[in-house]
Design a protein around this motif. Structure first.
Motif, PDB file in Angstrom:
ATOM      1  N   ALA A 115       0.826  -1.209   0.000  1.00 67.06           N
ATOM      2  CA  ALA A 115       0.000   0.000   0.000  1.00 67.06           C
ATOM      3  C   ALA A 115       0.858   1.257   0.000  1.00 67.06           C
ATOM      4  O   ALA A 115       0.370   2.348  -0.297  1.00 67.06           O
ATOM      5  CB  ALA A 115      -0.934  -0.005   1.211  1.00 67.06           C
ATOM      6  N   VAL A 116       2.136   1.118   0.346  1.00 69.34           N
ATOM      7  CA  VAL A 116       3.058   2.265   0.322  1.00 69.34           C
ATOM      8  C   VAL A 116       3.482   2.483  -1.119  1.00 69.34           C
ATOM      9  O   VAL A 116       4.124   1.621  -1.725  1.00 69.34           O
ATOM     10  CB  VAL A 116       4.294   2.009   1.207  1.00 69.34           C
ATOM     11  CG1 VAL A 116       5.201   3.230   1.185  1.00 69.34           C
ATOM     12  CG2 VAL A 116       3.882   1.662   2.626  1.00 69.34           C
ATOM     13  N   THR A 117       3.142   3.624  -1.659  1.00 73.45           N
ATOM     14  CA  THR A 117       3.465   3.888  -3.060  1.00 73.45           C
ATOM     15  C   THR A 117       4.563   4.927  -3.234  1.00 73.45           C
ATOM     16  O   THR A 117       5.286   4.907  -4.224  1.00 73.45           O
ATOM     17  CB  THR A 117       2.210   4.359  -3.813  1.00 73.45           C
ATOM     18  OG1 THR A 117       1.680   5.531  -3.158  1.00 73.45           O
ATOM     19  CG2 THR A 117       1.148   3.276  -3.821  1.00 73.45           C
ATOM     20  N   ASP A 118       4.692   5.847  -2.294  1.00 75.99           N
ATOM     21  CA  ASP A 118       5.696   6.902  -2.426  1.00 75.99           C
ATOM     22  C   ASP A 118       6.436   7.057  -1.103  1.00 75.99           C
ATOM     23  O   ASP A 118       7.327   6.291  -0.787  1.00 75.99           O
ATOM     24  CB  ASP A 118       5.020   8.210  -2.858  1.00 75.99           C
ATOM     25  CG  ASP A 118       6.024   9.312  -3.153  1.00 75.99           C
ATOM     26  OD1 ASP A 118       7.219   9.000  -3.299  1.00 75.99           O
ATOM     27  OD2 ASP A 118       5.618  10.489  -3.214  1.00 75.99           O
ATOM     28  N   SER A 119       6.061   8.060  -0.314  1.00 75.72           N
ATOM     29  CA  SER A 119       6.739   8.316   0.950  1.00 75.72           C
ATOM     30  C   SER A 119       6.202   7.398   2.054  1.00 75.72           C
ATOM     31  O   SER A 119       5.007   7.418   2.361  1.00 75.72           O
ATOM     32  CB  SER A 119       6.557   9.780   1.368  1.00 75.72           C
ATOM     33  OG  SER A 119       7.029   9.990   2.679  1.00 75.72           O
ATOM     34  N   LEU A 120       7.082   6.615   2.654  1.00 75.51           N
ATOM     35  CA  LEU A 120       6.688   5.740   3.754  1.00 75.51           C
ATOM     36  C   LEU A 120       6.222   6.549   4.953  1.00 75.51           C
ATOM     37  O   LEU A 120       5.207   6.228   5.572  1.00 75.51           O
ATOM     38  CB  LEU A 120       7.860   4.840   4.147  1.00 75.51           C
ATOM     39  CG  LEU A 120       7.661   3.975   5.403  1.00 75.51           C
ATOM     40  CD1 LEU A 120       6.504   3.018   5.222  1.00 75.51           C
ATOM     41  CD2 LEU A 120       8.949   3.222   5.732  1.00 75.51           C
ATOM     42  N   TYR A 121       6.941   7.613   5.292  1.00 74.68           N
ATOM     43  CA  TYR A 121       6.581   8.413   6.459  1.00 74.68           C
ATOM     44  C   TYR A 121       5.223   9.093   6.283  1.00 74.68           C
ATOM     45  O   TYR A 121       4.442   9.191   7.232  1.00 74.68           O
ATOM     46  CB  TYR A 121       7.667   9.449   6.752  1.00 74.68           C
ATOM     47  CG  TYR A 121       8.741   8.945   7.696  1.00 74.68           C
ATOM     48  CD1 TYR A 121       9.073   7.601   7.748  1.00 74.68           C
ATOM     49  CD2 TYR A 121       9.423   9.814   8.538  1.00 74.68           C
ATOM     50  CE1 TYR A 121      10.046   7.132   8.610  1.00 74.68           C
ATOM     51  CE2 TYR A 121      10.409   9.359   9.406  1.00 74.68           C
ATOM     52  CZ  TYR A 121      10.713   8.010   9.439  1.00 74.68           C
ATOM     53  OH  TYR A 121      11.681   7.551  10.289  1.00 74.68           O
ATOM     54  N   VAL A 122       4.942   9.558   5.080  1.00 80.25           N
ATOM     55  CA  VAL A 122       3.623  10.181   4.829  1.00 80.25           C
ATOM     56  C   VAL A 122       2.532   9.143   5.002  1.00 80.25           C
ATOM     57  O   VAL A 122       1.475   9.422   5.590  1.00 80.25           O
ATOM     58  CB  VAL A 122       3.577  10.799   3.415  1.00 80.25           C
ATOM     59  CG1 VAL A 122       2.145  11.188   3.051  1.00 80.25           C
ATOM     60  CG2 VAL A 122       4.484  12.012   3.329  1.00 80.25           C
ATOM     61  N   TYR A 123       2.774   7.923   4.516  1.00 83.54           N
ATOM     62  CA  TYR A 123       1.769   6.867   4.669  1.00 83.54           C
ATOM     63  C   TYR A 123       1.575   6.496   6.138  1.00 83.54           C
ATOM     64  O   TYR A 123       0.442   6.309   6.602  1.00 83.54           O
ATOM     65  CB  TYR A 123       2.186   5.636   3.864  1.00 83.54           C
ATOM     66  CG  TYR A 123       1.136   4.548   3.856  1.00 83.54           C
ATOM     67  CD1 TYR A 123      -0.016   4.685   3.084  1.00 83.54           C
ATOM     68  CD2 TYR A 123       1.276   3.401   4.644  1.00 83.54           C
ATOM     69  CE1 TYR A 123      -0.999   3.703   3.085  1.00 83.54           C
ATOM     70  CE2 TYR A 123       0.294   2.416   4.655  1.00 83.54           C
ATOM     71  CZ  TYR A 123      -0.837   2.585   3.869  1.00 83.54           C
ATOM     72  OH  TYR A 123      -1.822   1.614   3.884  1.00 83.54           O
ATOM     73  N   LEU A 124       2.688   6.423   6.881  1.00 85.30           N
ATOM     74  CA  LEU A 124       2.575   6.116   8.311  1.00 85.30           C
ATOM     75  C   LEU A 124       1.846   7.229   9.061  1.00 85.30           C
ATOM     76  O   LEU A 124       1.111   6.968  10.025  1.00 85.30           O
ATOM     77  CB  LEU A 124       3.957   5.889   8.914  1.00 85.30           C
ATOM     78  CG  LEU A 124       4.698   4.620   8.447  1.00 85.30           C
ATOM     79  CD1 LEU A 124       6.087   4.564   9.062  1.00 85.30           C
ATOM     80  CD2 LEU A 124       3.901   3.364   8.786  1.00 85.30           C
ATOM     81  N   GLU A 125       2.046   8.462   8.628  1.00 84.35           N
ATOM     82  CA  GLU A 125       1.311   9.586   9.239  1.00 84.35           C
ATOM     83  C   GLU A 125      -0.191   9.412   9.024  1.00 84.35           C
ATOM     84  O   GLU A 125      -0.998   9.706   9.914  1.00 84.35           O
ATOM     85  CB  GLU A 125       1.798  10.910   8.648  1.00 84.35           C
ATOM     86  CG  GLU A 125       3.159  11.344   9.169  1.00 84.35           C
ATOM     87  CD  GLU A 125       3.634  12.630   8.512  1.00 84.35           C
ATOM     88  OE1 GLU A 125       2.919  13.134   7.614  1.00 84.35           O
ATOM     89  OE2 GLU A 125       4.705  13.123   8.887  1.00 84.35           O
TER      90      GLU A 125
END
Length: 244
Positions: free
Chosen positions: A165-175
């Motif tokens: 499900a992570v397509t670009d920034s991992l940190y943005v997705y975790l946020e």
């Protein structure tokens, strides 16, 4: 630019080889900011004509600086001053954010996104129980399509059940999931690139790299992220501000 080139002119009466004089003088100019990152270097022919040296001498000097990572050749375009990504050690930011702040276009090439049972290092670093399921991600981090780093990240599947499900920034997705790290501990050391790392990063086997091990923590102190980043030392700098 003519003034910049003129200051590179080697001393024919010196015992130091002409190509080495050119290497030293151009290195000094690059380090002092006379030449800026991504700025095009004059062609070998222009350097040779302007400095009254042979094209062989100009080429040899450029070869040395390319090997040192100070210059980069772009096929069909020319030779450029190597861009540098300076990352402060005092602030926790993600790769994409740092690149955008410096005018680069961030990108990723995914190599792996899967789940599996935690291994010993992951159990120890993240404080996990044996047989805990974790999500693993491996990718090439790029800036303007140039590979800057090879990055592997492990996160307990409890926090990241679907790594794809992570397509670009991992940190943005975790946020978005409400589980982004708020602090991290990093260990940095110098290594020489293995054959596999060299192939992925488009560098020579044995070339210098920075190996960064990071453990990220939630607000409550829970370790959530274990990352290993292998960064090209010719592109990547870490900057620390010290105060007394």
């Amino acid at each position: 630019m003519l003034a910049q080139i003129e200051k590179l002119k080697p001393d024919a009466a010196s015992d130091t080889p002409l190509y080495l004089q050119l290497v030293n003088r151009l290195s000094e100019q690059i380090n002092s900011g006379v030449w800026q990152p991504d700025e095009a270097l004059p062609s070998e022919r222009i350097l040779a004509d302007s400095l009254e040296i042979s094209r062989v001498t100009a080429r040899k000097a450029i070869d040395v600086l390319c090997e040192r990572g100070m210059l980069i050749r772009k096929r069909g375009s020319g030779t450029y001053i190597t861009p540098k990504l300076e990352q402060p050690l005092s602030r926790l930011t993600n790769f994409s954010e740092e690149l955008r702040q410096r005018g680069f276009r961030p990108g990723s090439q995914w190599l792996l996104r899967e789940t599996g049972i935690a291994v010993a290092e992951e159990i120890l670093a993240l404080g996990l129980s044996p047989n805990t399921v974790v999500s693993r991600l491996k990718r090439l981090r790029t800036a303007d399509d140039v590979v800057m780093a090879i990055e592997t990240t492990t996160i307990p599947a409890h926090y990241l059940p679907d790594p794809k499900a992570v397509t670009d920034s991992l940190y943005v997705y975790l946020e978005m999931l409400g589980v982004a790290p708020v602090r991290a501990l990093q260990h940095i050391r110098a290594i020489n690139a293995s054959a596999d790392q060299a192939k992925l990063a488009d560098i020579k086997t044995g070339a210098a790299m920075l190996h960064i091990t990071r453990v990220g923590y939630l607000e409550n102190g829970t370790a959530i992220e274990l990352s290993h980043s292998y960064c090209r030392s010719d592109y990547y700098d870490f900057v620390a501000e010290l105060r007394r």
